[in-house]
Motif scaffolding. Structure first.
Motif: not given
Length: 203
Positions: A170-192
């Motif tokens: 499942i390493d490829e699937r983990i790598a896929f979600f790692a990128e998605v998760e990192a993008q979610a953390v960097r994504e701008d949000d308007t509410e804390f």
């Protein structure tokens, strides 16, 4: 407690300092949403127990996890009461949805992806507790540090279950979600929120 290297390597990026600054500016929302996160984590574990009744290892680990998350909920709300913070409704952050929208709908992919997403949520929670602790008052810092061990174990439990129930690597699937998760953390949000992305302007 120092976070294990494998947990830090699992996450593709660190929590932005902009989020840490926002957390310190929103102490009530931090505690309220932390309580919400513990409650949601318990609910996720219970949902898995009801959905996959034929998997003994999953049932045992999710039962323990749900109990621990509910205990954490009790501890957070006790701190809130002590500090005069009223528990109130908050809108959910977009973080979990940004991950879960990629979960496959057909088994066994659905289970594997759900467990991988669970691992990332727990690992990020652990990393955020550690990021916040040095900046908090002693009582709250000690509490957050006390959560690191269990949150790290939860991440490991989710990941072990995902590997155990997969019919291949499942390493490829983990790598896929790692990128998605990192993008979610960097994504701008308007509410804390506890899992919100980077916020550069006051919310």
């Amino acid at each position: 407690m120092t976070l294990p290297d494998h947990l830090l390597a699992f996450l593709r990026c660190a929590t932005p300092q902009a989020w840490v600054r926002q957390a310190l500016q929103h102490p009530e929302e931090l505690l309220i949403d932390h309580a919400n996160c513990e409650k949601k984590a318990a609910s996720t574990a219970l949902n898995l127990m009801f959905r996959y009744i034929d998997k003994p290892d999953l049932l045992q680990k999710m039962s323990r996890l749900a109990r621990e998350e509910l205990r954490h909920f009790e501890q957070v709300t006790a701190l809130m009461n002590k500090r005069g913070v009223a528990y109130r409704g908050l809108s959910a952050s977009h973080y979990a949805q940004r991950l879960r929208q990629h979960v496959r709908t057909v088994e066994p992919g659905r289970l594997i992806d759900t467990l991988i997403v669970g691992a990332f949520i727990e690992a990020r929670s652990c990393e955020r507790f550690a990021s916040l602790a040095p900046h908090l008052d002693d009582e709250l810092a000690d509490f957050y540090r006390s959560l690191l061990k269990s949150e790290a174990r939860h991440y490991e439990d989710y990941l072990k279950l995902a590997r155990a129930y997969a019919d291949g690597p499942i390493d490829e699937r983990i790598a896929f979600f790692a990128e998605v998760e990192a993008q979610a953390v960097r994504e701008d949000d308007t509410e804390f929120r506890f899992h919100s992305g980077a916020i550069d302007s006051p919310a």
